[in-house]
Design an enzyme around this catalytic site. Structure first.
Site, short mmCIF file in Angstrom:
data_model
loop_
_atom_site.label_atom_id
_atom_site.label_comp_id
_atom_site.label_asym_id
_atom_site.label_seq_id
_atom_site.Cartn_x
_atom_site.Cartn_y
_atom_site.Cartn_z
N SER A 3 0.84 -1.19 0.00
CA SER A 3 0.00 0.00 0.00
C SER A 3 0.88 1.25 0.00
O SER A 3 1.66 1.44 -0.92
CB SER A 3 -0.96 -0.03 1.20
N HIS A 35 -8.01 -4.92 -1.41
CA HIS A 35 -6.80 -4.38 -0.80
C HIS A 35 -6.17 -5.36 0.19
O HIS A 35 -4.95 -5.41 0.33
CB HIS A 35 -7.14 -3.07 -0.08
N ASP A 88 -9.60 -3.79 -5.48
CA ASP A 88 -9.02 -2.93 -4.46
C ASP A 88 -9.72 -1.57 -4.43
O ASP A 88 -9.80 -0.88 -5.45
CB ASP A 88 -7.52 -2.74 -4.72
#
Length: 714
Positions: free
Chosen positions: A566, A686, A651
């Site tokens: 991330s 995610h 995501d």
């Protein structure tokens, strides 16, 4: 002739072994790598034009995009085919360390003890409770395995139970887009109620005291921000639900909850570490109006806990950089002159959190990159700290819904100690281990060593490092090391245990966490010095830690790997552009790498709330600075290390097309023969795959990638 035949046979056998060994090495040329079509898309701002040749990948419904992603997946599978047996072995190792039939330590809330458990072969938790005592019959609230059966993705996003303990509200996500469908279960009859509300913010639910009114939040389907708070009454049509609050500033994240005292329903808006605002509603008056605790003010953060006839406030008011503790009487909160300091700001200690009990106040503090638990008696104000012995560890307050108890439930773990749950008597200081997560197999924590190191960054700042390795590790530069960091949003990466990680440590790897600026390990200033126009400190710290580990012979350039996900994936992209020569390989998960383009597009989910972290590129100062490190914008013709980049098609936080564009540009420009792999999980978001075992396939892929590159095949 026999000897000659034997010699020839041995020679052929050796040749065959060499061929097998050669075949076991990943080869990027075994199949032609995918090539994304170049479709120039110029973007001009502040007199500067950036050319995005792969902007077309932003179209998830485009068949050409799907075809490209599937081609990348096929390429990754083909190149990594020699590691298939190793991946399977690693997966079985990791799964084999997990106690399949397991349950959490029960937590008492009201008349019930609540806990979750896993059954043998089950991917998802089963939520349960027992009334009155742990010897009472078990009541299954939600069976995740039955609910998630046959689904490619499944997640239960928190639950809340009415004060009379008869109705359960819970959220379900079956796409991995974090859009939760709010459902209700009658715990007396076991029936699922007809009330159903889609696209809610998972876990952000609050029941009123009447046992029939619930407050929840709806997410905007374009920005995915939850900005509207609604009120629903059981048995009524959700279409008639009342909108009670709308957060109009898109830079604020909003949440809903209930105080531990049960007296108030809270609606809170938080501006990403810059300012916050609470609104309160008497839980016995659900149709009443929310009253602002203290109006928002740029730069002022405050977080509250209700206690008796007052509130405790954790705040940075009056320049308290590391936060101070204050208190104020009910009804007098809107005038800061009524706020009284309980514990002042301290330069060396960050006030990280608090937990309120009838007889005690527990403060979670952070100093010297370690967490500490401070116990204060509410009556005589005597205080003490819970003692921890290891040089690097992670500890903190767990679930403590019981206001009346003198027992604190806290968690503890380190890089050698599995996750542990303790009950601590705040009066006698007696500490009871309720559970240490069992690691099956031949695990013995005494076979592993954890250390705390400090690297000196280029500007003289000391950067903490937590490191773990198996006894026998040679500090002569000959062994591999995986360096991990995050370094954003003030999120502190504390030293934690991972049973899966043992598969690396047992094969000679060391694992290091670099506590770089941008996190909050060393206090609030540590975060401030790693954001906005100081973001380069984050990347430089990571590089300086790498050089330190090489200089001190913990590893070498041809054995050092880096990993981040991330915002930590942005870190990977930045350091890869800045110092590609330092690393044998890079692992980047769901990486935020197209920083300028994303921060300019307010239609992309969550963008506006990020401006206080990265800056708003509509301002030229931030545009220029952001462009100087944005990974996609800084890919040039040069050699890059081996790279494995992963993402999820659904995501909602970092869109799949960011890493897709990064990979496409790297393929077009890199001059080396190193391996570049990209895997897009077409069913995940995610957080990756759902289920406790499925995720091990992802970890096994990453580990096999690194192990193969350093010649470890088993």
């Amino acid at each position: 002739m026999k000897n000659l035949s034997l010699t020839i046979g041995v020679a052929l056998l050796l040749a065959s072994c060499k061929e097998e060994k050669k075949a076991a090495i990943m080869n990027p040329d075994v199949i032609k790598a995918p090539v994304a079509a170049i479709k120039p898309h110029p973007m001009t701002l502040h007199g500067d034009t950036r050319e995005d040749n792969y902007y077309w990948l932003n179209e998830p419904e485009n068949p050409e995009v799907i075809k490209y992603l599937e081609a990348e997946n096929a390429y990754t599978d083909t190149v990594m085919a020699p590691t298939k047996a190793l991946q399977e072995k690693l997966f079985n190792e990791m799964k084999g360390r997990v106690k399949e039939q397991d349950e959490s330590v029960p937590v008492k809330d009201g008349d019930y003890y609540y806990y979750s458990k896993y059954v043998e072969g089950g991917e998802y938790p089963v939520y349960c409770r027992k009334k009155g005592s742990l010897e009472a019959p078990e009541e299954i609230l939600l069976d995740g395995n039955a609910m998630g059966k046959g689904k490619s993705y499944f997640n239960i996003g928190g639950y809340e139970i009415t004060d009379n303990e008869e109705i359960m509200a819970y959220g379900v996500d079956e796409v991995s887009r974090r859009n939760y469908t709010l459902k209700f279960k009658d715990l007396k009859t076991g029936k699922i109620l007809k009330d159903e509300i889609k696209n809610t913010e998972g876990g952000s639910y609050a029941w009123a005291a009447d046992n029939k009114t619930i407050f929840y939040m709806i997410r905007d389907q374009q920005t995915l921000l939850a900005s509207k708070v609604y009120r629903h009454v059981l048995g009524t049509d959700p279409k008639t639900d009342v909108l009670v609050y709308t957060e109009k500033d898109p830079q604020f994240y909003t949440g809903i909850g209930r105080t531990k005292s049960k007296k108030y329903i809270l609606s809170v808006s938080d501006h990403n570490g810059v300012s916050s605002e609470y609104r309160l509603l008497d839980a016995t008056n659900p149709t009443g109006e929310f009253v602002t605790f203290f109006p928002r003010k740029h730069g002022l953060q405050y977080y509250i806990e209700h206690f008796g006839n007052k509130f405790y406030i954790r705040t940075n008011a009056d320049g308290a950089t590391n936060f101070k503790l204050m208190e104020v009487e009910e009804g007098k909160t809107a005038d800061m002159k009524n706020w009284k300091t309980v514990i002042p700001n301290r330069a060396d200690t960050y006030l990280d959190g608090m937990e309120v009990f009838k007889n005690h106040l527990v403060l979670q503090e952070r100093s010297n990159a370690l967490l500490h638990l401070r116990i204060i008696n509410q009556t005589d104000k005597k205080e003490h700290y819970v003692k921890f012995d290891e040089p690097a560890y992670d500890a903190g307050v767990s679930a403590n819904p019981d206001f009346e108890t003198n027992t604190l439930r806290f968690y503890y773990t380190s890089m050698t100690t599995p996750s542990s749950t303790f009950d601590y008597n705040m009066d006698t200081k007696a500490k009871t281990l309720m559970k240490e997560q069992e690691v099956l197999g031949e695990f013995d924590k005494d076979n592993y060593v954890t250390e705390r190191l400090f690297a000196t960054a280029r500007d003289g700042v000391k950067v903490p490092i937590s490191i773990v390795y198996k006894k026998g590790f040679k500090k002569d530069g000959s062994q591999p090391l995986l360096q991990y960091a995050y370094g954003s949003y003030g999120y502190s990466t504390d030293p934690y245990f991972s049973a899966a990680r043992l598969s690396l440590l047992n094969r000679g790897f060391a694992f290091a966490i670099a506590h770089i600026r941008g996190g909050q390990e060393m206090g609030r200033q540590w975060y401030e010095d790693g954001k906005l126009l100081k973001k380069m400190n984050t990347f430089n710290d990571f590089i300086d830690v790498s050089e330190f580990l090489i200089k001190e012979k913990w590893t070498s350039k041809d054995k050092l790997f880096a990993n981040g996900g991330s915002a930590g994936g942005l870190l990977m992209g930045a350091v890869t552009n800045l110092r590609p020569d330092l690393y044998k390989g890079i692992l980047a998960g769901v990486p935020f790498v197209d920083v300028v383009t994303t921060m300019l597009d307010e239609t992309i989910p969550l963008t506006t709330g990020e401006w206080e972290e990265w800056g708003n590129p509509k301002d030229k100062v931030y545009y220029d600075y952001m462009k100087s490190y944005s990974p996609v914008d800084n890919v040039v013709k040069k050699a890059y290390p081996n790279m494995l980049i992963t993402t999820g098609f659904h995501d909602s936080q970092v869109q799949y097309f960011e890493p897709a564009k990064w990979v496409a540009k790297l393929r077009a420009l890199k001059t080396d023969k190193n391996i570049l792999l990209f895997h897009c999980d077409m069913d995940a978001g995610h957080g990756g795959a759902s289920g406790r075992f499925k995720r091990f396939h992802e970890v096994a892929r990453e580990y096999a990638f690194m192990l193969n590159l350093v010649g470890i095949g088993e």
